[in-house]
Every structure is written in structure tokens, then in C-alpha cells.
Enzyme design. Structure first.
Site, PDB file in Angstrom:
ATOM      1  N   SER A 124      13.238  -8.447 125.683  1.00 47.25           N
ATOM      2  CA  SER A 124      13.428  -9.215 127.216  1.00 47.25           C
ATOM      3  C   SER A 124      13.072 -10.597 126.535  1.00 47.25           C
ATOM      4  O   SER A 124      12.243 -11.084 125.689  1.00 47.25           O
ATOM      5  CB  SER A 124      12.507  -8.761 128.024  1.00 47.25           C
ATOM      6  OG  SER A 124      12.352  -9.878 129.208  1.00 47.25           O
ATOM      7  N   TYR A 149       3.023  -6.458 130.540  1.00 46.73           N
ATOM      8  CA  TYR A 149       4.588  -6.103 130.142  1.00 46.73           C
ATOM      9  C   TYR A 149       5.112  -6.941 129.060  1.00 46.73           C
ATOM     10  O   TYR A 149       5.590  -6.291 128.208  1.00 46.73           O
ATOM     11  CB  TYR A 149       5.301  -6.338 131.537  1.00 46.73           C
ATOM     12  CG  TYR A 149       6.729  -6.153 131.482  1.00 46.73           C
ATOM     13  CD1 TYR A 149       7.353  -4.699 130.859  1.00 46.73           C
ATOM     14  CD2 TYR A 149       7.792  -7.380 131.388  1.00 46.73           C
ATOM     15  CE1 TYR A 149       8.782  -4.801 130.662  1.00 46.73           C
ATOM     16  CE2 TYR A 149       8.919  -7.186 130.986  1.00 46.73           C
ATOM     17  CZ  TYR A 149       9.585  -5.968 130.635  1.00 46.73           C
ATOM     18  OH  TYR A 149      11.078  -5.986 130.384  1.00 46.73           O
ATOM     19  N   LYS A 153       6.243  -6.008 124.966  1.00 44.62           N
ATOM     20  CA  LYS A 153       7.617  -6.228 124.410  1.00 44.62           C
ATOM     21  C   LYS A 153       7.273  -6.948 123.115  1.00 44.62           C
ATOM     22  O   LYS A 153       7.981  -6.470 122.310  1.00 44.62           O
ATOM     23  CB  LYS A 153       8.576  -7.018 125.374  1.00 44.62           C
ATOM     24  CG  LYS A 153       9.094  -6.264 126.560  1.00 44.62           C
ATOM     25  CD  LYS A 153       9.941  -5.132 126.219  1.00 44.62           C
ATOM     26  CE  LYS A 153      10.033  -4.017 127.221  1.00 44.62           C
ATOM     27  NZ  LYS A 153      10.904  -2.958 126.995  1.00 44.62           N
TER      28      LYS A 153
HETATM   29  P1  NAD Z   1      14.310   1.263 134.723  1.00 45.98           P
HETATM   30  O1  NAD Z   1      13.073   1.329 135.081  1.00 45.98           O
HETATM   31  O2  NAD Z   1      15.606   1.313 135.605  1.00 45.98           O
HETATM   32  O3  NAD Z   1      14.665   2.378 133.208  1.00 45.98           O
HETATM   33  C1  NAD Z   1      13.653   2.669 132.500  1.00 45.98           C
HETATM   34  C2  NAD Z   1      13.773   4.223 132.395  1.00 45.98           C
HETATM   35  O4  NAD Z   1      12.908   4.757 131.657  1.00 45.98           O
HETATM   36  C3  NAD Z   1      13.658   4.900 133.687  1.00 45.98           C
HETATM   37  O5  NAD Z   1      14.732   5.748 133.972  1.00 45.98           O
HETATM   38  C4  NAD Z   1      12.361   5.818 133.513  1.00 45.98           C
HETATM   39  O6  NAD Z   1      12.323   6.870 134.218  1.00 45.98           O
HETATM   40  C5  NAD Z   1      12.299   5.929 132.082  1.00 45.98           C
HETATM   41  N1  NAD Z   1      10.792   6.013 131.752  1.00 45.98           N
HETATM   42  C6  NAD Z   1       9.943   5.187 131.655  1.00 45.98           C
HETATM   43  N2  NAD Z   1       8.858   5.592 131.141  1.00 45.98           N
HETATM   44  C7  NAD Z   1       9.221   6.597 130.130  1.00 45.98           C
HETATM   45  C8  NAD Z   1       8.423   7.561 129.302  1.00 45.98           C
HETATM   46  N3  NAD Z   1       7.522   7.342 128.722  1.00 45.98           N
HETATM   47  N4  NAD Z   1       9.221   8.778 128.843  1.00 45.98           N
HETATM   48  C9  NAD Z   1      10.480   8.881 129.342  1.00 45.98           C
HETATM   49  N5  NAD Z   1      11.073   8.072 130.043  1.00 45.98           N
HETATM   50  C10 NAD Z   1      10.449   6.932 130.717  1.00 45.98           C
HETATM   51  O7  NAD Z   1      14.341  -0.161 133.804  1.00 45.98           O
HETATM   52  P2  NAD Z   1      15.687  -0.971 133.072  1.00 45.98           P
HETATM   53  O8  NAD Z   1      15.722  -2.137 134.032  1.00 45.98           O
HETATM   54  O9  NAD Z   1      17.050   0.020 133.015  1.00 45.98           O
HETATM   55  O10 NAD Z   1      15.042  -1.188 131.995  1.00 45.98           O
HETATM   56  C11 NAD Z   1      15.393  -0.676 130.560  1.00 45.98           C
HETATM   57  C12 NAD Z   1      14.666  -1.158 129.583  1.00 45.98           C
HETATM   58  O11 NAD Z   1      15.085  -2.671 129.553  1.00 45.98           O
HETATM   59  C13 NAD Z   1      12.919  -1.350 129.771  1.00 45.98           C
HETATM   60  O12 NAD Z   1      12.675  -1.146 128.437  1.00 45.98           O
HETATM   61  C14 NAD Z   1      12.888  -2.784 130.228  1.00 45.98           C
HETATM   62  O13 NAD Z   1      11.423  -2.944 129.842  1.00 45.98           O
HETATM   63  C15 NAD Z   1      13.929  -3.462 129.414  1.00 45.98           C
HETATM   64  N6  NAD Z   1      14.228  -4.750 130.106  1.00 45.98           N
HETATM   65  C16 NAD Z   1      14.601  -4.782 131.685  1.00 45.98           C
HETATM   66  C17 NAD Z   1      14.813  -5.868 132.065  1.00 45.98           C
HETATM   67  C18 NAD Z   1      15.378  -5.853 133.517  1.00 45.98           C
HETATM   68  O14 NAD Z   1      15.302  -6.906 134.178  1.00 45.98           O
HETATM   69  N7  NAD Z   1      15.660  -4.830 134.136  1.00 45.98           N
HETATM   70  C19 NAD Z   1      14.960  -7.124 131.421  1.00 45.98           C
HETATM   71  C20 NAD Z   1      14.551  -7.255 129.838  1.00 45.98           C
HETATM   72  C21 NAD Z   1      14.245  -5.860 129.440  1.00 45.98           C
HETATM   73  C1  UD1 Z   2      10.916 -11.557 135.801  1.00 48.38           C
HETATM   74  C2  UD1 Z   2       9.648 -10.991 135.279  1.00 48.38           C
HETATM   75  C3  UD1 Z   2      10.119 -11.088 133.921  1.00 48.38           C
HETATM   76  C4  UD1 Z   2      11.161  -9.929 133.506  1.00 48.38           C
HETATM   77  C5  UD1 Z   2      12.173 -10.203 134.493  1.00 48.38           C
HETATM   78  C6  UD1 Z   2      13.219  -8.920 134.406  1.00 48.38           C
HETATM   79  C7  UD1 Z   2       8.057 -12.536 136.199  1.00 48.38           C
HETATM   80  C8  UD1 Z   2       7.067 -13.458 136.165  1.00 48.38           C
HETATM   81  N1  UD1 Z   2       8.767 -12.354 135.258  1.00 48.38           N
HETATM   82  O1  UD1 Z   2      11.691 -12.555 135.488  1.00 48.38           O
HETATM   83  O2  UD1 Z   2       8.932 -10.857 132.802  1.00 48.38           O
HETATM   84  O3  UD1 Z   2      11.465  -9.743 132.123  1.00 48.38           O
HETATM   85  O4  UD1 Z   2      11.680 -10.108 135.873  1.00 48.38           O
HETATM   86  O5  UD1 Z   2      12.798  -7.759 135.350  1.00 48.38           O
HETATM   87  O6  UD1 Z   2       7.889 -11.683 137.147  1.00 48.38           O
HETATM   88  N2  UD1 Z   2      12.500 -15.647 142.910  1.00 48.38           N
HETATM   89  C9  UD1 Z   2      12.346 -15.930 144.431  1.00 48.38           C
HETATM   90  N3  UD1 Z   2      12.020 -15.068 145.295  1.00 48.38           N
HETATM   91  C10 UD1 Z   2      11.976 -13.825 145.072  1.00 48.38           C
HETATM   92  C11 UD1 Z   2      12.059 -13.183 143.523  1.00 48.38           C
HETATM   93  C12 UD1 Z   2      12.273 -14.255 142.755  1.00 48.38           C
HETATM   94  O7  UD1 Z   2      12.503 -17.472 144.461  1.00 48.38           O
HETATM   95  O8  UD1 Z   2      11.806 -12.824 145.862  1.00 48.38           O
HETATM   96  C13 UD1 Z   2      12.765 -16.712 141.949  1.00 48.38           C
HETATM   97  C14 UD1 Z   2      11.903 -16.637 140.909  1.00 48.38           C
HETATM   98  O9  UD1 Z   2      11.068 -17.770 141.073  1.00 48.38           O
HETATM   99  C15 UD1 Z   2      12.937 -17.185 139.679  1.00 48.38           C
HETATM  100  C16 UD1 Z   2      13.973 -16.201 139.766  1.00 48.38           C
HETATM  101  O10 UD1 Z   2      14.044 -16.133 141.312  1.00 48.38           O
HETATM  102  O11 UD1 Z   2      12.865 -18.484 139.636  1.00 48.38           O
HETATM  103  C17 UD1 Z   2      14.330 -14.962 139.282  1.00 48.38           C
HETATM  104  O12 UD1 Z   2      13.113 -14.390 139.438  1.00 48.38           O
HETATM  105  P1  UD1 Z   2      13.039 -12.769 138.937  1.00 48.38           P
HETATM  106  O13 UD1 Z   2      14.416 -11.780 139.513  1.00 48.38           O
HETATM  107  O14 UD1 Z   2      11.800 -12.116 139.388  1.00 48.38           O
HETATM  108  O15 UD1 Z   2      13.187 -12.669 137.521  1.00 48.38           O
HETATM  109  P2  UD1 Z   2      12.296 -13.429 136.514  1.00 48.38           P
HETATM  110  O16 UD1 Z   2      11.016 -14.182 137.206  1.00 48.38           O
HETATM  111  O17 UD1 Z   2      13.000 -14.499 135.681  1.00 48.38           O
END
Ligand code: NAD
Ligand code: UD1
Length: 338
Positions: A124, A149, A153
Site C-alpha cells: 500500500s 495496519y 504492510k
Molecule cells: P478485502 O477485505 O475486501 O479483501 C481481503 C480478503 O481477505 C477478504 O475477502 C477477507 O475475507 C480475506 N481474509 C482476511 N484475512 C484472511 C485470512 N487470515 N485468511 C484468509 N482470508 C482472509 O480488502 P481489499 O480491499 O480487497 O484488499 C486486498 C488487499 O490489498 C489487502 O491486503 C489490503 O490490505 C491491500 N490494500 C487494500 C487497499 C484498499 O484501499 N482497498 C489499499 C492498499 C492495499
Molecule cells: C486510507 C488509509 C490508508 C489505506 C487506504 C486504503 C487512513 C488515515 N488511511 O487512506 O492507510 O491504505 O485508506 O483503504 O485511514 N475523506 C473525507 N471524508 C470521509 C472519508 C475520507 O474527507 O468521510 C478524505 C480523507 O481525508 C482523504 C481522502 O478523503 O483526504 C481519502 O480518504 P480515504 O478514502 O479514507 O483514503 P486514505 O485516507 O487516503
């Protein structure tokens, strides 16, 4: 030959599984459904006409992994499984380190035992902490994460770098996602957060559908063009193709790679609200409130390494991201629950 996708029922995982099946790869999923519904994969099967093999099990469960590696000819692992809520991680750090760090260690151990050595990790942009400057390239400083979190990572990236030095036959790619949004253009699969969303786009879309009243915009006094936070939003289908490109390039270049997956363009909270209003043809109520603790002013990627190493770049526009989010939200007002 098959690709093992951990967390394949989740948001990014389900879109990636769909994209893999569409191009003809065989897919095995392991997911404990702690943050997902089995329905996502049923819909992937409906959309692709192909069925992934699914194990409802935990990546911490060595026995389950042994069975999977024994029963399938796995060539590659894409590791999405993990917990991802920043706020929850502050209250439950052990669960986050257990799932995200120990889960990865167990998986690597079982891969090694089974002789599987190609690994893609969901990292991330959070590993960059509070950026000294933008855009962020893979050489930008990492660290300064402010929650378990984000730290989990960063720890896994460090573990993978050490592991790679010790096991040069392993091919490892860490993909640092910026802000994933959007849904499959069919509107059949998308992001289904539990409870009240923490992230901006799911929150806006629940205001648009009438489930929530008003978007709280966290701060309008940041040093950004309109004072609201700026992020690099990337369509989940672009992320999916980014994983396919990383798979295809796993044997090229360095044995250990770290690559940003972003668009290279930053948009503000107000830009997002306006784009969503256009997509949904509705007014989104919002109000300015105090900054959210831990938030940063701006964060966007330099995506050039992904193009150079993987031949990949994001193609979806902000309008398309909002269109597809709205299409998913309006067709599934309660997500995967009926
Ligand atoms: P998500 O929660 O939708 O998907 C994660 C999946 O993993 C879920 O289906 C959950 O049931 C499963 N899971 C969790 N723990 C597990 C375990 N111990 N064993 C088996 N399954 C398990 O999340 P996502 O948004 O699809 O994210 C996927 C990956 O990408 C995650 O590692 C997350 O940290 C990373 N990531 C997500 C974002 C984001 O904003 N969505 C940003 C950066 C990184
Ligand atoms: C957040 C997480 C980050 C994670 C990412 C993906 C925090 C501090 N960071 O990122 O670690 O990898 O999600 O899931 O939580 N905002 C509003 N109102 C809202 C929600 C968000 O104004 O109700 C603003 C935030 O201040 C930011 C932007 O929208 O400027 C995006 O926010 P968000 O979607 O939560 O993502 P990040 O904060 O970038």
C-alpha cells in the site's frame, strides 16, 4: 497449472480473479470470508462462465495450505488476504499483525515446502507515511506509518526483502496500491464495506443512494489547490490488470521488485464529490469538518516504473471510476446482502 489467490473473495481479489479467469488462467481461491461474501465469487463465475476452485479457509491454517498445494499445480501466489481497516488496527493490533504478518509468514513457509516460488504481495502507498514530496516513486522514503495496519504492510515488505536475499530463486513483487475505487463495469461485483464506510468513495456513494446524510469532508485547510486532501484514485479493474502484468513479468528483471500501482494524477475530495454528482446525476450533501487524525495532505504516485517494468499503466478516468462505483451501488444498495 493454477494461480492461488488468497483473499480472492474480497474487493480487489474478486476483480482480479475475474480478470484471470477471463484470460483463461485456472484459479484457486483461499478466503476465510472474514470480510467478504461467497456471492462475489458466484457472480465472478456468472460473469466469466468459469468457476474458480474455492477453499473457505484461513491462510494461517497450515493444513489447509498443504492440501491446496498438494492437490493443485500452483505456479504463482497472489496474496490479498489480510485485514485493512486503519481504525480497527489501532484497537486490535494483534489481530492485524497476526493476519497480515504471521499470515504471510505461514504462507511463504508452505510455499517453500511445496516448491512454489512466485509471489505477489498487496502492499500500500501507506508505507510512504507522510510524504516529503509528491509524486511518490519507489525510491521515496518509507516509514513513519502511524497505525498497525500501515506498519504491518511495511513489516511484510521488509520480511520479503530479507527472504528474497536468502532465497534468490524466489520471485517476489510487492505492489503498492494507491487508492482503489470503482467496480466491474457490469455492476455485479464491487466494494461491500461492513457498517459505515471509513473511505471516501464508499461514503459518497452511500450518501448518493440515501443511506447516509452528508459527507464530512475532513479538512479544507490543507496546502492543496482547494484545501481538501488529494489522493491518487485508481480503478479496481486497472489494479486487476496490474496484477496480471506483474504475473507475466515475474521472471523478468530483479528477483525482488517493488512497484507503485497508481495513475499518477491527484484529485481532491471536492473533485471526487463533483465527479460523483455528475455520474449519479444527484446532489451530494457535504460539510467541512476538522481534519481526520493521521491523514496527510496529498499523496500520488509516479507510476513510471510500472510502465517500464511491467508495460502496464492505468487507463480508467475519474469519471469512469465514479460511473462504475455508482452503477454497483445503485444495483446493489445493500452490497452482497439481499
Ligand atoms: P478485502 O477485505 O475486501 O479483501 C481481503 C480478503 O481477505 C477478504 O475477502 C477477507 O475475507 C480475506 N481474509 C482476511 N484475512 C484472511 C485470512 N487470515 N485468511 C484468509 N482470508 C482472509 O480488502 P481489499 O480491499 O480487497 O484488499 C486486498 C488487499 O490489498 C489487502 O491486503 C489490503 O490490505 C491491500 N490494500 C487494500 C487497499 C484498499 O484501499 N482497498 C489499499 C492498499 C492495499
Ligand atoms: C486510507 C488509509 C490508508 C489505506 C487506504 C486504503 C487512513 C488515515 N488511511 O487512506 O492507510 O491504505 O485508506 O483503504 O485511514 N475523506 C473525507 N471524508 C470521509 C472519508 C475520507 O474527507 O468521510 C478524505 C480523507 O481525508 C482523504 C481522502 O478523503 O483526504 C481519502 O480518504 P480515504 O478514502 O479514507 O483514503 P486514505 O485516507 O487516503
Amino acid at each position: 497449472m493454477a494461480i492461488l489467490v488468497t483473499g480472492g473473495a474480497g474487493y480487489i481479489g474478486s476483480h482480479t480473479v475475474l480478470t484471470l479467469l477471463e484470460r483463461g488462467d485456472d484459479v484457486v481461491v483461499i478466503d476465510n470470508l472474514s470480510n467478504a461474501s461467497r456471492t462475489s465469487l458466484d457472480r465472478v463465475a456468472e460473469l466469466t462462465g468459469r468457476v474458480p476452485t474455492v477453499y473457505i479457509a484461513d491462510v494461517l491454517d497450515r493444513q489447509a495450505l498443504k492440501i491446496i498445494f498438494a492437490d493443485h499445480n500452483i505456479t504463482d501466489v497472489i496474496h490479498f488476504a489480510g485485514l485493512k481497516s486503519v481504525s480497527e488496527s489501532i484497537n486490535e493490533p494483534l489481530a492485524y499483525y497476526q493476519n497480515n504478518v504471521t499470515g504471510t509468514l505461514v504462507l511463504l513457509d508452505e510455499m517453500q515446502a511445496a516448491g512454489v516460488n512466485r509471489f505477489i504481495f498487496s502492499s500500500s502507498a501507506t508505507v510512504y507515511g507522510d510524504p516529503q514530496s509528491v509524486p511518490l516513486s519507489e525510491h521515496s522514503r518509507t516509514g513513519g506509518t502511524t497505525n498497525p495496519y500501515g506498519t504491518s504492510k511495511l513489516m511484510v515488505e521488509q520480511i520479503l526483502a530479507d527472504f528474497s536475499r536468502a532465497q534468490p530463486d524466489f520471485r517476489i513483487t510487492c505492489l503498492r496500491y494507491f487508492n482503489p475505487v470503482g467496480a466491474h463495469p457490469s455492476g455485479r461485483i464491487g466494494e461491500d464495506p461492513n457498517g459505515i464506510p471509513n473511505n471516501l468513495v464508499p461514503y459518497i456513494s452511500q450518501v448518493a443512494i440515501g443511506k447516509l446524510e452528508t459527507v464530512s469532508v475532513y479538512g479544507n485547510d490543507y496546502p492543496t489547490p482547494d484545501g481538501t486532501g488529494v489522493r491518487d484514485y485508481i480503478h479496481v479493474m486497472d489494479l486487476a490488470t496490474g496484477h496480471l502484468a506483474a504475473l507475466d513479468c515475474q521472471n523478468k528483471g530483479a528477483a525482488y521488485k517493488v512497484i507503485n500501482l497508481g495513475t499518477g494524477v491527484g484529485y481532491s475530495v471536492i473533485n471526487l464529490i463533483e465527479a460523483f454528482e455528475k455520474a449519479a446525476q444527484t446532489k451530494i450533501n457535504y460539510q467541512f469538518v476538522n481534519r481526520r487524525p493521521g491523514d496527510i495532505a496529498e499523496c500520488w504516485s509516479d507510476p513510471s516504473l510500472a510502465y517500464k517494468e511491467l508495460g502496464w499503466k492505468a487507463v480508467y478516468t475519474l469519471d469512469e471510476m465514479m460511473r462504475d462505483t455508482w452503477n454497483w451501488q445503485k444495483n446493489n444498495p445493500n452490497g452482497y446482502s439481499i
